[in-house]
Scaffold this active site. Structure first.
Site, PDB file in Angstrom:
ATOM      1  N   GLU A  77       0.816  -1.218   0.000  1.00 12.25           N
ATOM      2  CA  GLU A  77       0.000   0.000   0.000  1.00 12.25           C
ATOM      3  C   GLU A  77       0.851   1.270   0.000  1.00 12.25           C
ATOM      4  OE1 GLU A  77      -3.700   0.126   0.358  1.00 12.25           O
ATOM      5  OE2 GLU A  77      -3.552  -1.933  -0.361  1.00 12.25           O
ATOM      6  N   HIS A  81      -4.556   1.818   7.285  1.00 17.08           N
ATOM      7  CA  HIS A  81      -3.148   2.092   6.961  1.00 17.08           C
ATOM      8  C   HIS A  81      -2.461   2.626   8.213  1.00 17.08           C
ATOM      9  CE1 HIS A  81      -4.460   2.846   2.557  1.00 17.08           C
ATOM     10  NE2 HIS A  81      -3.884   1.666   2.635  1.00 17.08           N
ATOM     11  N   CYS A 123      -2.866  11.450   3.583  1.00 19.49           N
ATOM     12  CA  CYS A 123      -3.198  10.571   2.452  1.00 19.49           C
ATOM     13  C   CYS A 123      -2.949  11.274   1.122  1.00 19.49           C
ATOM     14  CB  CYS A 123      -4.664  10.152   2.502  1.00 19.49           C
ATOM     15  SG  CYS A 123      -5.065   8.923   3.744  1.00 19.49           S
TER      16      CYS A 123
END
Length: 444
Positions: free
Chosen positions: A174, A250, A368
């Site tokens: 990721e 995450h 993000c």
């Protein structure tokens, strides 16, 4: 030579919508089917990026993906004209159409993992696009991500680009959302913290029970090998499976680092003290480990406000500042903690709040939206200068958004064939503005 940590923010694409595609991401699921405003989303992102550039930070922009992704829809059996492909998909498989229209590439923390030249054996900056195999809507991004990164960081003398890892759950990757780097100065060798959710090849290892662990140890170790990192430059840490099951999909939802500061929740990791001791052994500098106790900020408040999905930046003055979403101001426990943090003996001296609600409602905060790239001044000079934020680019991109973006988009609108024309026209013009070349499939 001067060294910087640049932030490359994702430009929000024209199809920004709320389809609730991300199982494990509480905000994404809870806001499914809201009406989105792509124009406002893009402008909120541009405002944040411009504000950081105005503070003296090196700030770039990364182009969005081409959406709707008709090539994926054709690969899975929809045929005929472009309009017919959309019509068929909307009728027979609306969730697949939604996946192929996602603007999730705005969250460039997931675009790739980056290792600066100070850490790598060959002295180059390394990029590995994340394969994002855990989520269909993101798994179709890596090839175009690689092209956009190569067009942005194109000089092979300074930049080394790798292909994404094999597209299998054993190598679920990721990107930088599960990596942070600690160092004394950006230009000094540092320690890269790779945070993983599970060991794919060890069935007896701890793992979450409710939500998927998107990052594997195997993927993190593969990226470290590709980037030519020494063992002394890496620490592999397992994220606490219990917090993944509480919506921490995450690591950048529960921890963030910058230079000699690691800011994290007390429940973020497994074997926390053991790993802190390893970091101290590998990085000989004064370190600040700021652990936020559950008694002050519950996991639920951390996730709702995105307290840890903030950016910690080092200002030209040498002081650190936190870039936080306004949601942190609106949560009493989180706002109280951030005010208290400023009174503690740490390098963090300011908290600056930004409205990124269009992104937040889809499950992505300030951290993000950016990919961190630590660079020296020669490397900055080698970057595609048309991607770096300044007054001219800010004005031009705002005009571009005004010209091409809708201010209202529902999931039903994703079947509108006009959206294909609007999106491709916008992206074709964007590649000229940012001098990217033919990075999109429709241009090739």
């Amino acid at each position: 030579m001067k060294h910087f940590e640049a932030n490359f923010d994702g430009l929000v694409g024209p199809t920004h919508n709320y389809a609730g595609l991300s199982f494990g991401n509480v905000a994404s699921l809870s806001n499914a089917a809201l009406v989105s405003n792509p124009k406002a989303a893009a402008k909120q992102g541009l405002q944040k990026a411009k504000a950081l550039a105005d503070m003296g930070m090196v700030q770039g922009m990364l182009a969005p993906q081409e959406r709707p992704d008709l090539y994926t829809l054709r690969r899975i059996g929809f045929s005929g004209s472009d309009a017919n492909v959309l019509k068929q998909a909307a009728k027979e498989a609306p969730m697949l159409l939604n996946a192929c229209c996602s603007a999730s590439s705005m969250w460039t923390a997931n675009a790739a993992t980056v290792s600066p030249s100070a850490d790598t054996r060959d002295g180059k900056l390394h990029f590995t696009p994340a394969n994002l195999v855990d989520k269909l809507h993101r798994s179709i991004e890596p090839l175009t991500t690689g092209r956009i990164l190569t067009a942005t960081f194109s000089d092979p003398h300074y930049f080394h680009h790798h292909s994404h890892l094999p597209e299998h759950n054993s190598f679920g990757d990721e990107g930088a959302a599960n990596q942070t780097r600690l160092c004394n100065e950006y230009g000094h060798a540092g320690v890269e913290l790779f945070v993983y959710g599970q060991e794919a090849t060890n069935p007896n290892a701890p793992k979450p029970q409710k939500y998927p662990a998107r990052q594997t140890l195997e993927a993190s170790m593969a990226v470290a090998r590709l980037h030519q990192l020494e063992e002394d430059n890496c620490v592999f840490i397992q994220q606490n499976p219990d917090v993944i099951d509480q919506g921490v999909f995450h690591n950048d939802v529960i921890a963030v680092g910058n230079q000699n500061v690691l800011f994290y929740h007390e429940q973020a990791f497994l074997n926390t003290q053991h790993k802190i001791d390893e970091i101290k052994r590998k990085l000989d500098t004064e370190l600040y480990f700021i652990e936020v106790p559950t008694a002050k900020v519950a996991i639920n408040d951390a996730v709702k406000s995105y307290l840890f999905n903030t950016q910690i930046i080092t200002l030209p003055s040498g002081e650190m500042a936190i870039i936080a979403p306004t949601d942190c101001q609106e949560n009493p426990a989180v706002f109280a903690y951030l005010n208290e943090l400023l009174t503690l003996n740490t390098p963090i001296k300011q908290v600056l709040y930004f409205d990124v609600k269009q992104s937040m409602q889809n499950g992505g905060g300030p951290a993000c939206l950016r990919l961190r790239v630590a660079m020296n001044e020669m490397e900055v000079a080698a970057v595609n200068q048309h991607t770096l934020m300044n007054d001219a680019l800010f004005a031009r991109l705002n005009l571009w958004v005004d010209k091409h973006y809708r201010d209202r988009l529902t999931t039903q609108d994703l079947a509108d064939p006009q959206l294909i024309i609007e999106s491709r026209t916008a992206l074709d013009e964007l590649t000229q503005i940012m001098k990217l070349g033919s990075v999109y499939q429709f241009q090739r």
